[in-house]
Design an enzyme around this catalytic site. Structure first.
Site, short mmCIF file in Angstrom:
data_model
loop_
_atom_site.label_atom_id
_atom_site.label_comp_id
_atom_site.label_asym_id
_atom_site.label_seq_id
_atom_site.Cartn_x
_atom_site.Cartn_y
_atom_site.Cartn_z
N ASP A 123 -3.86 -6.34 -8.40
CA ASP A 123 -5.38 -6.87 -8.55
C ASP A 123 -5.60 -7.21 -10.22
OD1 ASP A 123 -5.89 -7.96 -5.97
OD2 ASP A 123 -5.70 -6.22 -5.42
N LEU A 173 2.60 -8.61 -2.07
CA LEU A 173 2.48 -8.43 -1.04
C LEU A 173 1.49 -8.49 -1.23
CD1 LEU A 173 5.02 -5.45 -0.26
CD2 LEU A 173 5.34 -7.79 0.56
N HIS A 199 0.43 -1.01 0.04
CA HIS A 199 -0.10 0.13 -0.11
C HIS A 199 0.83 1.14 0.06
CE1 HIS A 199 -2.74 -2.79 1.78
NE2 HIS A 199 -3.96 -2.11 1.21
N ARG A 225 -3.51 -10.41 2.89
CA ARG A 225 -4.31 -12.24 3.24
C ARG A 225 -2.88 -12.48 3.25
NH1 ARG A 225 -8.48 -10.31 -0.81
NH2 ARG A 225 -10.91 -11.14 0.64
N GLY A 267 -3.38 -1.25 -7.49
CA GLY A 267 -2.08 -1.73 -7.76
C GLY A 267 -2.59 -2.78 -8.68
N LYS A 268 -0.96 -3.67 -9.00
CA LYS A 268 -1.76 -4.27 -10.66
C LYS A 268 -1.84 -5.86 -10.30
CE LYS A 268 1.18 -2.02 -14.63
NZ LYS A 268 2.68 -2.49 -15.23
O1 PAF Z 1 -8.72 -3.12 -3.69
C1 PAF Z 1 -9.17 -3.33 -2.86
O2 PAF Z 1 -8.81 -3.30 -1.44
C2 PAF Z 1 -10.46 -3.50 -3.21
O3 PAF Z 1 -11.27 -4.59 -3.98
C3 PAF Z 1 -11.01 -1.51 -3.57
C4 PAF Z 1 -10.49 -1.28 -4.48
C5 PAF Z 1 -10.60 -0.61 -2.03
C6 PAF Z 1 -12.27 -1.59 -3.40
O4 PAF Z 1 -12.78 -1.90 -1.73
#
Ligand code: PAF
Length: 279
Positions: free
Chosen positions: A148, A182, A33, A185, A145-146
């Site tokens: 996801d 990272l 993050h 989970r 982020g890539k």
């Molecule tokens: O990637 C995440 O943490 C979540 O899917 C998000 C984009 C904050 C939406 O709840």
């Protein structure tokens, strides 16, 4: 740095400032993050980070109830990182006052593929909460982020299709020194599983090297990876897929921009990761 819980206060603050870069999160923050916050810093005068565990994007039997809520710890991490003006941390009843969100954002067919095939409704929940957050924060820029990858794709195409006035910035996946992507989970993994989890990145790198060396039998590469993970005791492999990185359609052998995506379950934890390839 302010911590704001209400929409009214956030809007009042927003009305007094210039450009805003936004980092939406579900909290339980980690170094990944922080790379999003670093990217945001280059994009605008002010930064807002939201922390909200969005019930709408969790399916039945998923980890919504146990997802770590660590606001104090997150705020300390963000303060130490510096440069963030506001943490927006609304309660559930602030974002979903009617409990049931009546108007939702329905992504197209891609929402039922890859992770969507295993998490029905997930991307509708993501698109809906991100739209609500955009409407509240009114950012100029938002960083995702890539890791996801499919989420990033859905959000980019949503912003384009709905003319949402937000520039989407894609940020490379933060990795531990051993390659593990990272993720909040990862905190669910035992020490032994944390070591084993690096096998996903190992396979992604192996398949990427093979494709760069000319291999085009994507099904064979995918089957080898699935077979190896299952043989090593992974509970299930949801998918190992080669896709066109620009369209997320199944990769054709003539495509030059590819992404390999994996989702697999180790113990009780579902892990995802991906790697891009430019040929
Ligand atoms: O990637 C995440 O943490 C979540 O899917 C998000 C984009 C904050 C939406 O709840």
């Amino acid at each position: 740095m302010k911590i704001i819980h209400s929409i009214e206060e956030l809007r009042a603050w927003r009305a007094t400032v210039g450009t805003v870069a936004f980092v939406p999160t579900m909290g339980n923050l980690h170094a990944g993050h922080m790379t999003l916050i670093d990217a945001a810093r280059k994009e605008a005068e002010h930064i807002v980070v939201s922390i909200f565990v969005n019930r709408l994007q969790f399916g039945q039997g998923e980890d919504f109830e146990v997802y770590p809520r660590t606001l104090e710890q997150d705020a300390a991490l963000i303060a130490a990182q510096g440069g963030v003006d506001v943490i927006f941390a609304p309660d559930e009843k602030v974002l979903y006052p009617k409990v049931i969100q009546q108007y939702q954002v329905e992504p197209p067919a891609i929402q039922d593929e890859l992770c969507g095939a295993f998490r029905p409704g997930h991307f509708r929940g993501v698109a809906t909460v991100v739209t609500k957050l955009f409407n509240i924060v009114q950012p100029n820029v938002a960083c995702f982020g890539k890791k996801d990858y499919q989420q990033l794709f859905v959000i980019k195409s949503m912003v384009e299709d709905l003319n949402q006035p937000v520039k989407i910035v894609s940020v490379d996946t933060g990795r531990a020194a051993d390659g593990l992507a990272l993720s909040s989970r990862n905190g669910y993994l035992s020490a032994a599983h944390k070591l084993e989890a690096t096998r996903i990145y190992h396979h992604l790198s192996r398949m990427k090297a093979a494709i760069e060396a000319g291999e085009r039998d994507y099904e064979r590469l995918s089957a080898e990876t699935t077979g190896d993970l299952l043989a090593r005791g992974w509970v299930s492999v949801d998918y190992v897929e080669m896709r066109n990185a620009l369209t997320l359609k199944p990769a054709a052998v003539t495509d030059h921009q590819l992404v390999i995506l994996i989702a697999a379950r180790l113990g009780h934890t579902r892990l995802i990761d991906n790697i891009e390839i430019s040929l």
